[in-house]
Scaffold this motif. Sequence first.
Motif: not given
Length: 135
Positions: A75-80, A131-135
């Motif tokens: 569910x985290x954007x940017x994971x892939x 880093x993506x999780x902080x965006x």
Amino acid sequence: MSEANRYRDEHGRVVGIGHLLGFALAGFVLGVAALLLVDTVLAAVNVSRFGRANGWLAVILPVWLLVEDFRAWRGQPGRLPVAVVGVALGLALGTLGAGLAGGLPPLGSGAVGAAVAILSYSLVWYYGIRWFARQ
């Protein structure tokens, strides 16, 4: 916090870079030890010469750990994209490392490549996903 949960958060994500690298290194060492054992047995019964096992097989346990951490970030954007960049960089640097260790038997050069790949993927994954999780 129970002993099992000390290294993972409530979502099952590894909580620190030291934990991720430590678990990956432990899995790598176990993989190399298993390969050494199998290779020794095969050499002892004259099936093959010692050192001919593929050292890249030492990535099996670390990859399992990293796949589980990937799943924990569902569910985290940017994971892939982070995983794809990590895999590409890991394979490129791992192949380079194995090539530089090309004078070793396949067990040694493959193990060098596997170690470099695991380290580089782990660093890209850990810092990239956060880093993506902080965006």
